[in-house]
Design an enzyme around this catalytic site. Structure first.
Site, PDB file in Angstrom:
ATOM      1  N   GLU A 181       0.878  -1.164   0.000  1.00 42.99           N
ATOM      2  CA  GLU A 181       0.000   0.000   0.000  1.00 42.99           C
ATOM      3  C   GLU A 181       0.916   1.215   0.000  1.00 42.99           C
ATOM      4  O   GLU A 181       1.490   1.565   1.038  1.00 42.99           O
ATOM      5  CB  GLU A 181      -0.910  -0.025   1.237  1.00 42.99           C
ATOM      6  CG  GLU A 181      -1.890  -1.198   1.248  1.00 42.99           C
ATOM      7  CD  GLU A 181      -3.177  -0.880   0.488  1.00 42.99           C
ATOM      8  OE1 GLU A 181      -3.529   0.309   0.356  1.00 42.99           O
ATOM      9  OE2 GLU A 181      -3.825  -1.830   0.006  1.00 42.99           O
ATOM     10  N   CYS A 215      -1.850   9.090   2.280  1.00 45.02           N
ATOM     11  CA  CYS A 215      -1.556   8.529   0.963  1.00 45.02           C
ATOM     12  C   CYS A 215      -2.602   8.873  -0.089  1.00 45.02           C
ATOM     13  O   CYS A 215      -2.300   8.878  -1.280  1.00 45.02           O
ATOM     14  CB  CYS A 215      -1.425   7.016   1.074  1.00 45.02           C
ATOM     15  SG  CYS A 215      -2.806   6.260   1.957  1.00 45.02           S
TER      16      CYS A 215
END
Lengths: 477, 504
Positions: free
Chosen positions: A212, A247
């Site tokens: 991720e 993110c």
């Protein structure tokens, strides 16, 4: 921590896993209930720790981290039996008579390497998936968020079955020792540089990996929209998410040259409503996590190619590691700020002639973890979804897709591989084993040698499905 | 090295960037072209397989041609459905909104194929790559050069070579290919090279599917035969017709089991198959009956001199021949051969060979055999088989012949393998609704049927909202009232919501 401790810990987990304990439904439920207890009884401590690490506002921690973990736990508790059930599949003519199913089974002993910006959520959410799927798990929290790391170690050590769920704290040395072990899966959240190191270590043991990562998540702003709501949603996804250190925060904006000033004004107006005239004094913004990132962000702002383009904000307070929400207009493509993931409270606006030009600009960069579009134009929406590749896409929103458990959360290309959340977490840590069952009936001698020509003829006819040919083959014509 | 190998990924990226591979029409045209190749050039393909492997025409047709053809047809039939976005129910947290999962191509992908099913193991991944909308490079195995050349020629003629390319070659070409940036790599082969592929992919964060192998065990439970008590048996002896019937029934299941094991082993490229039964586990008391059944059916299938049978593939090359002879002649094994053992080096043939109770530390019990040798190891209780299998690396497949429901359930629950079949071998490959792939040392990822499409797709989450339904509690400044309200809303508890609204 010495190397032998890591090895011993993993060995213990392997023995526990081999005993079969983690596979039982009861054990998995007990661990998920224990995790739920942690979030229910220790909310204040968690908020404290995260505040200590990041100066994160309580509302953000409660809503984005604690609530998310609680929902994940509850969902897993509610759905586990269904998730564990083998999935029946329809079998065809070639294997008739038979029955088929896909059976989910745990992978074994897995490693979760977490990160610092959502230090509670990104540590616990994957652990929920690993446990729900029946694995033993080691969690390595980020040393960049030390208070949360210590709290995780303490609380998971108290509430969970430590013969199967361990927290190993540490930094590069411990992570390297962990990566040298053999795991049945590794999940890593972080940046592309370390991800390559993780993949290379995993390669030695043929360990599958979920990554991720991040990227430059663009937000395209079209004209003829509700600009106030748009501005609020962009601010919420950017500065309302750990002050841009997320993110999936909108990294930069793309809009037309003529609309850009309106976007700036709308953002400025809403920013003042949210954070007041002096945002450095607001309690509703996380600080920059540490001096290293503070210096990095200052460099981006003070880069001579962009320092003159600041149209809002720019204030900073080094002692308190604070940078005010900052907007830059018309930055050049080759500036630093347009060539690395910002991960902070700076928002460049790139202008284009026609809004459609923005798609090409986005596709010229690495695939981001998310891409956003604000528009009322149906065709533009369809084209965006069709042509922009990203982990996820949100239309008229930023970052909120993270909360939708029916959607897989993960990247593509430079932004990562694999996904999780909801049932996808369970799947991420499972092996889907194909099982075909037959009885002893249904024997067809045409299957076996000696391969007489009539057998081949019959099979060819069966494959073609042509009745006449089948008859001919059977009758030997 | 052929010109352009270094830049092939880049070239195909330009073609992919143009967008044509994403069009459904393009994908359909390419799948139809593949189907044409299979239909019009069947003889050439069968010939190439005979040249590379001495593969019997029957196997070439059933395993490779028919398999490739059905995979193509399935993709053509289902493509529209596969490419449709999947609607997802949304929850309170994002209300009002709509959500979908959209399948999109990854971009430019690399398929590295292998030599034992050199046609279908090249074509089936390509079918997946193309149906998912990618541009694809195929690197066929140099160990099967005739098929590699046929693939290069036929795909070069029939496919859109700006987006579908075959690169022939061996280690140098593969190395050069692996240095380039791919959006996915699909590798079929062994775990040693699997590690090399993963390490190369790591540099570009490229996701990988690995279809490897392992020691796929077959467990044969004695209970597949009916048991009759000696007293009853004595009584029945007096009636020959009934006795014959019982004998037939006694042997029926064992006969079927033996035939299915032989079929999955020697009937699949003479044991050179990733999912062939590698070794057998049975009880000490049943072993000799099992060996007899094997011997009987083996003779029915391949005659008294199997080295002369045309229905067995040869060993692919002298390197593998020597490797297998080494396993057979190992002193821990050579005295335990109960069937076969004959070999013909000039023709690269080894007869179906069964070894009874080789020692655990012999070579043959410690590497994937991938050939016509079948060790049988024996245990006291059949349940002991689970411990033996789980002490080894996870295989690509595991098989159990039994009528004992408890044993079947324990086997499925406790043995981890890529796939599993009860009362048969290898047939799960023919079932397109089942994912085909490994776990642990036997691989990662899967394909076949829709799983092939998924293997080469990115599943993109899409959330759509309007501008209505904007709730100010979401935004700073963060007050306690807002926090309480949000918590109440999300708890779904009406009383809590009312209390929060009123500030109680």
């Amino acid at each position: 921590m010495a190397a032998v401790d890591v090895e011993a810990a993993v060995k213990e987990l392997r023995n526990t896993y081999s005993s079969g304990k983690t596979k039982s439904y009861e054990w998995r439920i007990s661990q998920l209930e224990a995790l739920l207890k942690i979030v229910t009884h220790h909310e204040n401590e968690i908020v404290e720790a995260v505040h200590s690490d990041l100066c994160k506002p309580q509302t953000e921690t409660s809503f984005q981290e604690i609530f998310s973990v609680a929902s994940s736990c509850k969902l897993a508790l509610k759905e586990l039996r269904r998730w564990m059930k083998p999935q029946k599949v329809k079998t065809g003519m070639l294997t008739f008579p038979s029955s088929g199913e896909i059976v989910p089974e745990p992978l074994g002993v897995v490693l979760v390497i977490s990160t610092w910006n959502y230090p509670f959520l990104i540590a616990v959410d994957p652990v929920i998936g690993a446990i729900a799927a029946g694995n033993a798990v080691v969690l390595k929290p980020s040393e960049v968020a030390p208070a949360t790391s210590a709290l995780l170690s303490k609380l998971l050590g108290e509430y969970l079955d430590t013969s199967a769920v361990k927290v190993i704290e540490g930094a590069v040395r411990e992570t390297t020792e962990l990566l040298a072990q053999k795991w049945d899966k590794i999940m890593y959240t972080g940046n592309g540089r370390v991800a390559r190191i993780v993949l290379a270590a995993a390669a030695k043991h043929l360990t599958p990996v979920i990554l991720e990562l991040g990227g430059k998540c663009p937000a395209v702003v079209d004209a003829n929209i509700n600009l106030k709501v748009t501005a609020r949603r962009i601010i919420s996804g950017k500065w309302g998410c750990n002050n841009g250190q997320t993110c999936i925060s909108p990294d930069y904006i793309l809009t037309t040259k003529e609309y850009a000033p309106k976007v700036v004004d709308a953002l400025a107006a809403e920013l003042e409503k949210f954070y007041g005239k002096d945002p450095l004094g607001s309690n509703d913004l996380s600080r920059i996590v540490n001096i290293h990132h503070f210096d990095r962000l200052e460099k981006l702002m003070d880069d001579e190619k962009v320092s003159g383009k600041i149209v809002h904000g720019g204030q900073r307070d080094k002692t308190n590691l604070k940078i005010a929400p900052t907007i830059l207009l018309d930055v050049e493509e080759d500036s630093l700020i347009m060539n690395e993931e910002i991960f902070g409270p700076l928002l460049p606006i790139v202008t284009v002639n026609k809004i459609e030009d923005s798609f090409g600009a986005i596709n010229a960069k690495g695939k981001p973890l998310a891409a956003y579009l604000f528009t009322n134009d149906k065709t533009l929406k369809e084209e965006f979804v069709r042509s922009v590749s990203a982990g996820a896409i949100a239309i008229n929103e930023t970052a909120l897709h993270f909360m939708e458990v029916g959607l897989p959360f993960g990247g593509v290309g430079e932004s990562g591989m694999g996904s999780y959340h909801g049932k996808f977490s369970f799947d991420a840590f499972s092996h889907k084993k194909a099982v075909l069952r037959r009885g002893f009936g249904g024997e067809v001698s045409a299957r076996y040698p000696p391969y007489a020509p009539w057998k081949l003829q019959l099979l060819k006819a069966l494959v073609k499905g042509n009745i006449i040919e089948i008859l001919r083959a059977l009758l030997g014509w | 090295m052929a010109a352009g190998v270094e830049t092939v990924a880049e070239e195909l990226r330009a073609a992919y960037g143009g967008g044509k591979t994403r069009d459904l029409e393009w994908r359909v045209s390419q799948l139809k072209a593949l189907l044409k190749i299979i239909n019009l050039h069947e003889n050439e393909i069968v010939e190439a397989l005979r040249s590379d492997l001495n593969k019997p025409e029957y196997e070439a047709f059933v395993h490779e041609i028919a398999g490739a053809s059905s995979a193509c047809k399935l993709a053509l039939k289902e493509l529209r459905r596969w490419t449709m976005p999947e609607k997802v129910k949304t929850t309170m947290t994002t209300y009002p909104s709509s959500a979908h999962i959209v399948s999109e191509p990854l971009g430019v992908v690399l398929v590295i194929s292998t030599w034992n099913y050199p046609f279908i193991l090249s074509i089936e991944p390509i079918i997946g790559a193309i149906s998912a909308g990618n541009a694809v490079v195929l690197k066929p195995s140099e160990v099967s050069p005739a098929t590699s050349a046929v693939l290069s020629k036929l795909l070069g003629e029939y496919m859109d070579t700006s987006a579908v390319r075959v690169v022939e070659g061996s280690v140098p070409e593969t190395t050069v290919l692996l240095e380039q940036k791919w959006d996915k790599i699909f590798y079929t082969g062994n775990s040693k090279v699997g590690r090399i592929v993963l390490a190369a992919a790591a540099k570009h964060l490229t996701p990988v599917v690995l279809e490897l192998g392992g020691k796929s065990p077959v467990v044969v439970d004695s209970n597949i035969d009916l048991k009759v008590s000696p007293l009853i048996y004595q009584k029945l002896r007096n009636n020959p017709r009934i006795l014959y019937f019982i004998y037939f029934v006694f042997c029926f299941f064992l006969k079927v089991a033996a035939r299915r094991i032989i079929s999955g082993k020697w009937g699949c490229n003479n044991g050179q198959t990733c999912v062939s039964p590698d070794y057998v586990i049975t009880t000490k008391e049943y072993a000799s009956k099992l060996v007899d059944a094997f011997a009987c059916e083996m003779e029915n299938f391949y005659g008294k001199d199997p080295l002369q049978s045309n229905d067995l593939s040869s060993v692919v090359n002298s390197r593998h021949f020597d490797r297998l002879i080494n396993l057979l002649d190992d002193e821990k094994v050579s005295g335990k051969i109960v069937l076969g053992g004959q070999r013909d080096k000039t023709k690269l043939k080894i007869a179906p060979s069964i070894i009874l109770n080789p020692s655990e530390d012999s070579l043959i019990m410690n590497e994937e055999i991938f050939g016509p040798l079948l060790p049988i190891i024996t245990v006291d209780k059949i349940e002991d088989c689970i411990g033996i299998i789980t002490s080894k690396e996870k295989p690509l497949a595991a098989y159990l012949f039994s009528n004992n429901e408890k044993l079947k359930n324990d086997f499925i629950s406790n043995v981890s393998s890529g796939g599993m079949v009860i009362n048969d071998t290898t047939l799960h490959l023919a079932e397109a609704s089942l994912p085909f792939g490994g776990v642990g040392e036997s691989g990662m990822g899967s394909y076949h049927g829709k799983f092939s499409f998924d293997a080469f797709s990115h599943k993109k989450a899409v959330l759509k909202r309007g501008f209505n339904g904007d709730v100010s509690v979401r935004y700073p400044p963060y007050t306690n009232g807002k926090l309480n309200f949000v918590k109440a809303m999300l708890s779904g508890n009406i009383l809590r919501i009312i209390r929060a609204l009123f500030g109680w």
